[in-house]
Structure formats: C-alpha cells, structure tokens
Motif scaffolding. Sequence first.
Motif, PDB file in Angstrom:
ATOM      1  N   PRO A 133       0.440   2.433   4.431  1.00 49.49           N
ATOM      2  CA  PRO A 133       0.471   2.049   5.854  1.00 49.49           C
ATOM      3  C   PRO A 133       0.483   0.528   6.023  1.00 49.49           C
ATOM      4  N   TYR A 134      -0.193  -0.186   5.114  1.00 50.23           N
ATOM      5  CA  TYR A 134      -0.163  -1.659   5.166  1.00 50.23           C
ATOM      6  C   TYR A 134       1.270  -2.171   4.980  1.00 50.23           C
ATOM      7  N   GLY A 135       1.954  -1.658   3.951  1.00 52.92           N
ATOM      8  CA  GLY A 135       3.335  -2.087   3.688  1.00 52.92           C
ATOM      9  C   GLY A 135       4.243  -1.774   4.874  1.00 52.92           C
TER      10      GLY A 135
ATOM     11  N   LYS B 127       1.636  -3.765 -12.369  1.00 50.58           N
ATOM     12  CA  LYS B 127       2.031  -5.150 -12.675  1.00 50.58           C
ATOM     13  C   LYS B 127       2.268  -5.925 -11.387  1.00 50.58           C
ATOM     14  N   ARG B 128       1.763  -7.149 -11.384  1.00 52.21           N
ATOM     15  CA  ARG B 128       1.903  -7.996 -10.206  1.00 52.21           C
ATOM     16  C   ARG B 128       2.386  -9.384 -10.599  1.00 52.21           C
ATOM     17  N   ASP B 129       3.019 -10.030  -9.611  1.00 51.13           N
ATOM     18  CA  ASP B 129       3.439 -11.429  -9.720  1.00 51.13           C
ATOM     19  C   ASP B 129       2.353 -12.229  -9.001  1.00 51.13           C
TER      20      ASP B 129
ATOM     21  N   PHE C 238       4.338 -12.937  -2.516  1.00 48.91           N
ATOM     22  CA  PHE C 238       3.796 -12.066  -3.558  1.00 48.91           C
ATOM     23  C   PHE C 238       2.302 -12.392  -3.697  1.00 48.91           C
ATOM     24  N   ASN C 239       1.584 -11.552  -4.459  1.00 49.71           N
ATOM     25  CA  ASN C 239       0.123 -11.696  -4.560  1.00 49.71           C
ATOM     26  C   ASN C 239      -0.250 -13.138  -4.891  1.00 49.71           C
ATOM     27  N   HIS C 240      -1.192 -13.674  -4.150  1.00 50.12           N
ATOM     28  CA  HIS C 240      -1.704 -15.006  -4.479  1.00 50.12           C
ATOM     29  C   HIS C 240      -3.223 -14.995  -4.354  1.00 50.12           C
TER      30      HIS C 240
ATOM     31  N   PHE D 131      -7.774   4.685  -7.903  1.00 53.00           N
ATOM     32  CA  PHE D 131      -6.331   4.965  -7.893  1.00 53.00           C
ATOM     33  C   PHE D 131      -5.887   5.205  -6.445  1.00 53.00           C
ATOM     34  N   ARG D 132      -4.618   4.933  -6.153  1.00 53.49           N
ATOM     35  CA  ARG D 132      -4.120   5.019  -4.777  1.00 53.49           C
ATOM     36  C   ARG D 132      -3.247   6.252  -4.572  1.00 53.49           C
ATOM     37  N   PRO D 133      -3.128   6.764  -3.326  1.00 55.97           N
ATOM     38  CA  PRO D 133      -2.267   7.919  -3.062  1.00 55.97           C
ATOM     39  C   PRO D 133      -0.814   7.645  -3.457  1.00 55.97           C
ATOM     40  N   ALA D 134      -0.365   6.417  -3.295  1.00 54.08           N
ATOM     41  CA  ALA D 134       0.978   6.005  -3.745  1.00 54.08           C
ATOM     42  C   ALA D 134       0.823   4.583  -4.284  1.00 54.08           C
ATOM     43  N   GLU D 135       1.336   4.365  -5.488  1.00 54.25           N
ATOM     44  CA  GLU D 135       1.136   3.061  -6.146  1.00 54.25           C
ATOM     45  C   GLU D 135       2.410   2.225  -6.089  1.00 54.25           C
ATOM     46  N   VAL D 136       2.220   0.933  -6.030  1.00 51.88           N
ATOM     47  CA  VAL D 136       3.317  -0.022  -6.255  1.00 51.88           C
ATOM     48  C   VAL D 136       3.175  -0.444  -7.707  1.00 51.88           C
TER      49      VAL D 136
ATOM     50  N   PHE E 103     -10.367  -7.278  -3.958  1.00 52.41           N
ATOM     51  CA  PHE E 103      -9.050  -7.358  -4.607  1.00 52.41           C
ATOM     52  C   PHE E 103      -9.238  -7.431  -6.120  1.00 52.41           C
ATOM     53  N   VAL E 104      -8.256  -6.902  -6.869  1.00 52.81           N
ATOM     54  CA  VAL E 104      -8.502  -6.640  -8.286  1.00 52.81           C
ATOM     55  C   VAL E 104      -8.787  -7.908  -9.093  1.00 52.81           C
ATOM     56  N   THR E 105      -8.090  -9.005  -8.790  1.00 52.07           N
ATOM     57  CA  THR E 105      -8.283 -10.224  -9.596  1.00 52.07           C
ATOM     58  C   THR E 105      -9.714 -10.750  -9.472  1.00 52.07           C
ATOM     59  N   ARG E 106     -10.165 -10.870  -8.239  1.00 49.45           N
ATOM     60  CA  ARG E 106     -11.510 -11.440  -8.013  1.00 49.45           C
ATOM     61  C   ARG E 106     -12.584 -10.463  -8.498  1.00 49.45           C
ATOM     62  N   LYS E 107     -12.298  -9.156  -8.349  1.00 51.29           N
ATOM     63  CA  LYS E 107     -13.228  -8.160  -8.879  1.00 51.29           C
ATOM     64  C   LYS E 107     -13.396  -8.369 -10.381  1.00 51.29           C
ATOM     65  N   ILE E 108     -12.280  -8.561 -11.081  1.00 52.41           N
ATOM     66  CA  ILE E 108     -12.332  -8.730 -12.543  1.00 52.41           C
ATOM     67  C   ILE E 108     -13.068 -10.020 -12.909  1.00 52.41           C
TER      68      ILE E 108
ATOM     69  N   GLY F 155       4.447 -12.401   5.674  1.00 54.89           N
ATOM     70  CA  GLY F 155       5.029 -11.185   5.107  1.00 54.89           C
ATOM     71  C   GLY F 155       4.493 -10.941   3.706  1.00 54.89           C
ATOM     72  N   SER F 156       4.871  -9.797   3.118  1.00 51.40           N
ATOM     73  CA  SER F 156       4.248  -9.392   1.858  1.00 51.40           C
ATOM     74  C   SER F 156       5.236  -8.705   0.922  1.00 51.40           C
ATOM     75  N   SER F 157       5.009  -8.897  -0.377  1.00 49.04           N
ATOM     76  CA  SER F 157       5.791  -8.175  -1.380  1.00 49.04           C
ATOM     77  C   SER F 157       5.536  -6.665  -1.302  1.00 49.04           C
TER      78      SER F 157
ATOM     79  N   GLN G 145      -5.298  -6.752   8.667  1.00 49.08           N
ATOM     80  CA  GLN G 145      -6.108  -5.877   7.814  1.00 49.08           C
ATOM     81  C   GLN G 145      -5.303  -5.887   6.522  1.00 49.08           C
ATOM     82  N   SER G 146      -5.772  -6.619   5.520  1.00 53.27           N
ATOM     83  CA  SER G 146      -4.903  -6.969   4.379  1.00 53.27           C
ATOM     84  C   SER G 146      -5.216  -6.192   3.101  1.00 53.27           C
ATOM     85  N   PHE G 147      -6.202  -5.302   3.136  1.00 54.50           N
ATOM     86  CA  PHE G 147      -6.581  -4.569   1.917  1.00 54.50           C
ATOM     87  C   PHE G 147      -5.851  -3.229   1.893  1.00 54.50           C
TER      88      PHE G 147
HETATM   89  O1  F7E Z   1      -4.366  -4.528  -6.202  1.00 55.03           O
HETATM   90  C1  F7E Z   1      -4.576  -2.177  -9.071  1.00 55.03           C
HETATM   91  C2  F7E Z   1      -4.072  -1.624  -7.755  1.00 55.03           C
HETATM   92  O2  F7E Z   1      -5.926  -4.736  -4.265  1.00 55.03           O
HETATM   93  C3  F7E Z   1      -3.460  -4.948  -7.194  1.00 55.03           C
HETATM   94  C4  F7E Z   1      -3.048  -7.914  -0.863  1.00 55.03           C
HETATM   95  O3  F7E Z   1      -3.313  -9.289  -0.737  1.00 55.03           O
HETATM   96  O4  F7E Z   1      -1.272  -8.321  -2.423  1.00 55.03           O
HETATM   97  C5  F7E Z   1      -2.499  -7.630  -2.250  1.00 55.03           C
HETATM   98  O5  F7E Z   1      -2.308  -6.231  -2.369  1.00 55.03           O
HETATM   99  C6  F7E Z   1      -3.185  -3.829  -8.181  1.00 55.03           C
HETATM  100  C7  F7E Z   1      -2.835  -2.481  -7.535  1.00 55.03           C
HETATM  101  O6  F7E Z   1      -3.769  -6.113  -4.355  1.00 55.03           O
HETATM  102  C8  F7E Z   1      -8.161  -1.744  -9.143  1.00 55.03           C
HETATM  103  O7  F7E Z   1      -3.816  -0.214  -7.872  1.00 55.03           O
HETATM  104  C9  F7E Z   1      -6.481  -1.333 -10.463  1.00 55.03           C
HETATM  105  O8  F7E Z   1      -1.746  -1.919  -8.214  1.00 55.03           O
HETATM  106  O9  F7E Z   1      -5.625  -6.712  -5.808  1.00 55.03           O
HETATM  107  P1  F7E Z   1      -5.030  -5.536  -5.153  1.00 55.03           P
HETATM  108  P2  F7E Z   1      -2.458  -5.439  -3.749  1.00 55.03           P
HETATM  109  O10 F7E Z   1      -2.656  -4.019  -3.416  1.00 55.03           O
HETATM  110  O11 F7E Z   1      -1.331  -5.784  -4.663  1.00 55.03           O
HETATM  111  C10 F7E Z   1      -0.237  -7.963  -1.486  1.00 55.03           C
HETATM  112  C11 F7E Z   1       0.978  -8.809  -1.787  1.00 55.03           C
HETATM  113  C12 F7E Z   1      -0.682  -8.025  -0.083  1.00 55.03           C
HETATM  114  O12 F7E Z   1       0.100  -8.314   0.822  1.00 55.03           O
HETATM  115  C13 F7E Z   1      -2.050  -7.492   0.213  1.00 55.03           C
HETATM  116  O13 F7E Z   1      -2.524  -7.993   1.460  1.00 55.03           O
HETATM  117  O14 F7E Z   1      -4.377  -3.592  -8.925  1.00 55.03           O
HETATM  118  N1  F7E Z   1      -5.984  -1.908  -9.329  1.00 55.03           N
HETATM  119  N2  F7E Z   1      -7.814  -1.216 -10.354  1.00 55.03           N
HETATM  120  C14 F7E Z   1      -7.005  -2.182  -8.497  1.00 55.03           C
HETATM  121  N3  F7E Z   1      -7.027  -2.759  -7.276  1.00 55.03           N
HETATM  122  C15 F7E Z   1      -8.244  -2.936  -6.689  1.00 55.03           C
HETATM  123  N4  F7E Z   1      -8.296  -3.545  -5.474  1.00 55.03           N
HETATM  124  N5  F7E Z   1      -9.412  -2.512  -7.280  1.00 55.03           N
HETATM  125  C16 F7E Z   1      -9.421  -1.898  -8.524  1.00 55.03           C
HETATM  126  O15 F7E Z   1     -10.482  -1.536  -9.039  1.00 55.03           O
END
Ligand code: F7E
Length: 355
Positions: free
Chosen positions: A153-155, A221-223, A182-184, A298-303, A193-198, A129-131, A88-90
Amino acid sequence: MSEGKVALITGVTGQDGSYLSELLLSKGYAVYGLVRRTSQPTLGRSLINHLSENPNFHLINGDMTDQASLDNAVKEVMPDEFYNLAAQSFVPESWRSPLMTADVTGMGALRCLEAIKRNKPECRYYQAGSSEQFGEVKEIPQTEETPFHPRSPYGCAKVFAFEITRNYRESYDLFACTGILFNHESPRRGLEFVTRKITMMAARISAGFDETMSIGNVDAKRDWGYAADFVEMQWRMLQQEKPDDFVVATGETHSVKEFIDLAFSHVGMILSWHGEGVDRIAKDQNGITRVVTNPRFFRPAEVELLIGKYDKAEAALGWKPGTTFTGLVKMMVDSDVALVSEAKERGYAPPKPPE
Ligand code: F7E
Ligand code: NAP
C-alpha cells in the motif's frame, strides 16, 4: 545564490527533514517546518532540536490529512520552495494501516499541490518519491523510464503521489518534480528500518545488552545510500531550469545479509550462516548464535531487488553519491556504538529496535 529564499518542509521531524533543514539553512534560506500536533510537543522532534535556536528556523502547525492546515501554511509562509517529505514511510505499517497510508502518503501530496495552486502557484514543489514504486522490478537497473509495479500500500500511495505531481505540472504549469529516491540511511534513521535495526543491535550485542537479533528476509537486496548526500539532490532538483523527475541512487546493490556481516564484523564478530529460510541463523566465531530468523519480519509481498541508475541526475544536475556502502555501514555502527556506550556509562537503557 539562495540568500533570502523561503522554504517550507513537510516531514521536517524525520530523517530527511533534519538533513534538508541543515542544508537549506547553510545556504541562507529561512526554513519553515510543518509539524503535527502531539500531546507532548517535544516528543519525536529530537532530530531537529539542535536547530531550535537558529533564528532562520521556524515550526508551523499542520497535518497532511488536513487541507485547511496546508492552505494556511502556504498562505502564511508564502514559500519559494515546498519540499513534501511527510509520509507514513514504514512499508510493513502500510499493510496494517493501508487507508491512513494512502491518505497521508498519497492524498497528502495532492493536498500540498492544491495548497500551492490556490495560494502561490509560482512556488517550486519537490515530491519525495520512492524506489518502492518499482516494486517487482521490470528491468535491472531501474531508471526514470522503468514501469512501476508497487508491492505494498505504501508503494501504491507513492505511485499516486508521483502521477498527481506530474499531472499538476502538465495541467497547471506548476514547477513540480519528483525525486525517485532509493533507500537512504544514516545514524538518524528510524530504529524500525532494517539498517538501523542491524547497527543498533550490533552495538547492543557487543556491549552485552542482548545476545541475539531477530531478522526477516536477509536475501532482499537494496541500493543503500547516505541521506545527507541524497537531500542535496532534492535541493538541486528545484534549482533546474525546467521541472523534471529523477532517479537518485548509488548504482550498487547489497543484500541484508551483507549488511549484517559487515556491521557485526565492525564490532569484532565474524558471522557464519547455517540453515535455510525461517531456520536460518548466524553464529559468531565463538559459536554463539547472534542472528535468528523470525517469520513475523517477513512481508505479505516482498521487493526482492532494487538497484538504481543515476545517470540522468549526474548528466543534468552534476550529482553523484559521495558515500560508499562500507563507509555508510561503518558510520552507522560507530554512531550506535557511541550511543550505547554513553547509555552504559550514564546508567540508562540504550534505545532498542521494535520487536
Ligand atoms: O526494509 C528486509 C525487508 O524496512 C529493507 C523506506 O524508507 O526504503 C524504505 O523501505 C529490506 C526489506 O526498508 C527485516 O523485508 C529483513 O526487503 O529497511 P526496510 P524498505 O522497505 O526498503 C524505501 C525506498 C522507502 O521509500 C521507504 O519509505 O529489509 N528486512 N529483515 C527487514 N526489514 C525490516 N524493517 N526489519 C527486519 O527485521
Ligand atoms: P521519516 O523519517 O519516516 O519521516 C516522516 C515524516 O513525516 C516525519 O516528520 C513525520 O512526522 C511526518 N508525518 C507523518 N505523518 C504525518 C502527518 N499526518 N502530517 C504531517 N506530518 C506527518 O521519513 P524519511 O526517511 O525522512 O523520508 C522522507 C520522505 O522520503 C518520506 O516521504 C519517505 O516516504 C520518502 N522516502 C524515503 C526513503 C528512505 O530511504 N529514507 C526512500 C524513498 C522515499 P512525526 O515526527 O510527527 O511522525
């Protein structure tokens, strides 16, 4: 070199599973993908539909929550290499369904290791594993030595999977490794996921299907790397002499805002940002609001910040990323523009990221 080898992949229907299957098939492997039973068998498997006619590609039923099914899969396939990509990767879903996430993403890894230990202990095991294990980061950039501080909980589930993989390596001498990836991303990335959403929203907005996109924390910020580059490293990790764990990253970090700016400029919209926090918006050069902030994302706790150092992977396994950040964003936007224009021509609605 790999001729005649047998690989078992969990999570074969996901982004990485589809790229890894292609890679292993091209190297002459017989590939067995574990799929869970669904009421409509083809639903959700579109990323591997193109492989279904390949005589070396097979599906086998099983579920990460069911030890017997994993034991049976290993007994039946007798793999040389086992890639555990299922999860469960989201991250947001892991607060809504924390026990399921712990079971599938955390305990699922232990069940895979047990299945190997009981049925084919010489099989080599790769753990995804995951960043997200680094979470609230203890150093910048993050390496194999950086302490973990997961923020979801995912982390937490991924930290357990990492530790139990190391423990089975040390306790039972299994060839078991974790790639701390790291994110790919890719055109096959899930729409949530945010990249594909955008990239999908940039394509939809430029084609007139929507006017605006709602987004969460654009300062995160993500790598971000390219999934096809990263699965190569999953394979390389199982070809090394001794099992070990590796960070897999690009060594660059970019904000969500930068990703949005680049994606929208690629479809001809130059954004200017206004306001702060949940009032932040972005307008295009014609003054039309294209991005609004919605607190529900927004998330309850952000990375807040991730950036990985892949020196160990480069030194030991000769791996480095092949795709730039700009190249990745453009590839994903181009792919979604093509999907949207095909839908428009044929008269059906293009895919829309979940609201
Ligand atoms: O969020 C911010 C959000 O959901 C990236 C998974 O593959 O990579 C992925 O986890 C960032 C976060 O990926 C939106 O708050 C802003 O800071 O694309 P994401 P993730 O949480 O980094 C790791 C390495 C994994 O292992 C996971 O399986 O973007 N953000 N606005 C948003 N994120 C989402 N999803 N949607 C938004 O509207
Ligand atoms: P993904 O697209 O979300 O794919 C997840 C896969 O897991 C799907 O094939 C899914 O099958 C399967 N799965 C979920 N629950 C299952 C269960 N109970 N039993 C059997 N299979 C189940 O993930 P991805 O992006 O390819 O990532 C692959 C792995 O790398 C995951 O473990 C993820 O956590 C990890 N990871 C990803 C990233 C990244 O940036 N992509 C970074 C670090 C780590 P269905 O099709 O049936 O749902």
